[in-house]
Design a protein around this motif. Structure first.
Motif, mmCIF file in Angstrom:
data_model
loop_
_atom_site.group_PDB
_atom_site.id
_atom_site.type_symbol
_atom_site.label_atom_id
_atom_site.label_comp_id
_atom_site.label_asym_id
_atom_site.label_seq_id
_atom_site.Cartn_x
_atom_site.Cartn_y
_atom_site.Cartn_z
ATOM 1 N N GLN A 8 -2.837 20.903 11.582
ATOM 2 C CA GLN A 8 -1.461 21.068 12.066
ATOM 3 C C GLN A 8 -1.255 22.495 12.551
ATOM 4 O O GLN A 8 -1.623 23.455 11.873
ATOM 5 C CB GLN A 8 -0.479 20.743 10.938
ATOM 6 C CG GLN A 8 0.972 20.730 11.379
ATOM 7 C CD GLN A 8 1.897 20.347 10.253
ATOM 8 O OE1 GLN A 8 2.109 21.124 9.325
ATOM 9 N NE2 GLN A 8 2.444 19.130 10.308
ATOM 10 N N THR B 219 1.806 29.011 12.177
ATOM 11 C CA THR B 219 1.058 28.473 11.043
ATOM 12 C C THR B 219 -0.065 27.577 11.567
ATOM 13 O O THR B 219 0.145 26.763 12.473
ATOM 14 C CB THR B 219 1.949 27.670 10.089
ATOM 15 O OG1 THR B 219 2.609 26.616 10.806
ATOM 16 C CG2 THR B 219 2.999 28.567 9.434
ATOM 17 N N ARG C 60 1.754 25.143 14.357
ATOM 18 C CA ARG C 60 3.151 25.377 14.697
ATOM 19 C C ARG C 60 3.296 26.788 15.269
ATOM 20 O O ARG C 60 2.780 27.747 14.707
ATOM 21 C CB ARG C 60 4.054 25.238 13.465
ATOM 22 C CG ARG C 60 4.187 23.825 12.924
ATOM 23 C CD ARG C 60 5.015 22.956 13.869
ATOM 24 N NE ARG C 60 5.247 21.621 13.303
ATOM 25 C CZ ARG C 60 4.418 20.594 13.431
ATOM 26 N NH1 ARG C 60 3.276 20.767 14.105
ATOM 27 N NH2 ARG C 60 4.703 19.419 12.911
ATOM 28 N N GLY D 281 8.037 27.254 15.303
ATOM 29 C CA GLY D 281 8.573 25.982 14.862
ATOM 30 C C GLY D 281 8.229 24.812 15.760
ATOM 31 O O GLY D 281 8.681 23.692 15.512
ATOM 32 N N ILE D 282 7.405 25.027 16.780
ATOM 33 C CA ILE D 282 7.102 24.000 17.775
ATOM 34 C C ILE D 282 5.675 23.492 17.584
ATOM 35 O O ILE D 282 4.743 24.277 17.371
ATOM 36 C CB ILE D 282 7.264 24.577 19.198
ATOM 37 C CG1 ILE D 282 8.711 25.000 19.431
ATOM 38 C CG2 ILE D 282 6.809 23.578 20.255
ATOM 39 C CD1 ILE D 282 8.903 25.850 20.679
ATOM 40 N N ASP D 283 5.499 22.191 17.677
ATOM 41 C CA ASP D 283 4.166 21.592 17.712
ATOM 42 C C ASP D 283 3.659 21.704 19.162
ATOM 43 O O ASP D 283 4.231 21.086 20.070
ATOM 44 C CB ASP D 283 4.238 20.122 17.292
ATOM 45 C CG ASP D 283 2.867 19.456 17.248
ATOM 46 O OD1 ASP D 283 1.935 19.939 17.929
ATOM 47 O OD2 ASP D 283 2.728 18.445 16.541
#
Length: 303
Positions: free
Chosen positions: A61, A7, A63, A66-68
């Motif tokens: 933002q 995302t 991702r 699920g990881i930044d």
């Protein structure tokens, strides 16, 4: 239900006063081949580098699985595989050594089967500097996918490859997708993107100007279909007939070429004209607008 594995929300990146990426948002679903297209300087590489954790965004933002990417780079390295345009590997390293090194880093067994698939089996002990450009790129791809990552980033993966290796690479990409991997493909090759990508995003001047399946994107353009006609006597070439629903026409290699907004009316009139001229049809081709046609249309509209 589809699951988003990448995302990007309101992502922005600047270099001094230059805005490379200007507030873009998109999502990639798990198991998708997603094409990122655009001319040089459009923001493709910057977007990839931020998703890969190489650079940090200035706003927005991101991702990946699920990881930044800016906060958990170790976790990101396990989740992704990356093939860059240039590898940066030591000149003296061999493919065998590189495979052992990369797989040891990820705690995975070496994948020598990839050398067989990509035509590198006989080059396992050859130093990197002695490999051809195509062989270096094949090695980079093998290393990118050896640890079976969830997300694979490919930046111009087929540049410098021969036809047979391109076919093998595309087959491997389809197999990776079938196994559940997600692939982000940045390429200048519009035909490759049209063939391989489930969806594409086209970037121009740091912004996404369109996103969708290749068919959806080509359908939103001027909508002209190319109709090419070749006859024995070539009388359509000589007489310069006007046909219904034809916006423009040209002549190339003994073909009369028409760009039609209604192929049914145009083709019917063309066949009637060939018969009326007592000519014989040799070849008639109907081609819908390609992704490259739509890309050029969008690019030219922004100039």
């Amino acid at each position: 239900m589809t699951q988003e594995i990448i995302t990007v929300s309101n992502f922005r990146k600047q270099y001094g006063n230059f805005t490379a990426v200007d507030d873009i948002s998109f999502a990639v679903t798990r198991g998708e081949i997603f094409g990122l297209l655009g001319p040089n300087g459009a923001g493709k590489t910057t977007t990839l580098e931020c998703l890969e954790g190489i650079r940090a965004p200035d706003a927005g933002q991101l991702r990946v699985a699920g990881i930044d990417p800016t906060r958990d780079r170790r976790g990101l390295r396990s989740a992704i595989g990356v093939q860059l345009q240039s590898s940066g590997m030591p000149e003296s390293i061999t493919p065998d050594e590189a495979m052992k090194l990369f797989c040891a880093y990820h705690g995975a067994a070496p994948r020598y089967d990839l050398f067989d698939r990509l035509g590198l089996a006989e080059k396992r002990q050859t130093q990197f500097h002695a490999l051809s450009t195509g062989q270096q790129r094949r090695l980079a791809l093998a290393l990118a996918v050896a640890h079976r990552p969830q997300v694979i980033f490919l930046d111009e993966p087929t540049a410098g490859l021969d036809v047979q290796t391109r076919v093998e690479l595309h087959t491997l990409m389809r197999e990776l997708k079938a196994d559940g991997a997600t692939i982000v493909l940045a390429t200048h090759d519009m035909a490759e993107a049209e063939e391989m990508a489930d969806r594409v995003a086209i970037l121009l001047q740091g912004r996404i100007v369109t996103i969708g399946t290749p068919i959806q994107i080509t359908a939103t353009g001027a909508g002209m279909t190319k109709v090419s006609v070749h006859t024995v006597e070539g009388r359509l070439l000589a007489n310069g007939h006007a046909f219904p629903a034809v916006a423009r026409h040209t002549v190339k290699d003994n073909y009369a070429i028409y760009y039609s907004t209604d192929i049914g009316r145009t083709v019917s009139a063309l066949i009637e004209a060939v018969n009326a001229e007592h000519d014989t049809l040799v070849d008639l081709r109907v081609e819908r607008p390609s992704l490259e046609d739509r890309f050029l249309e969008l690019t030219n509209s922004k100039k």
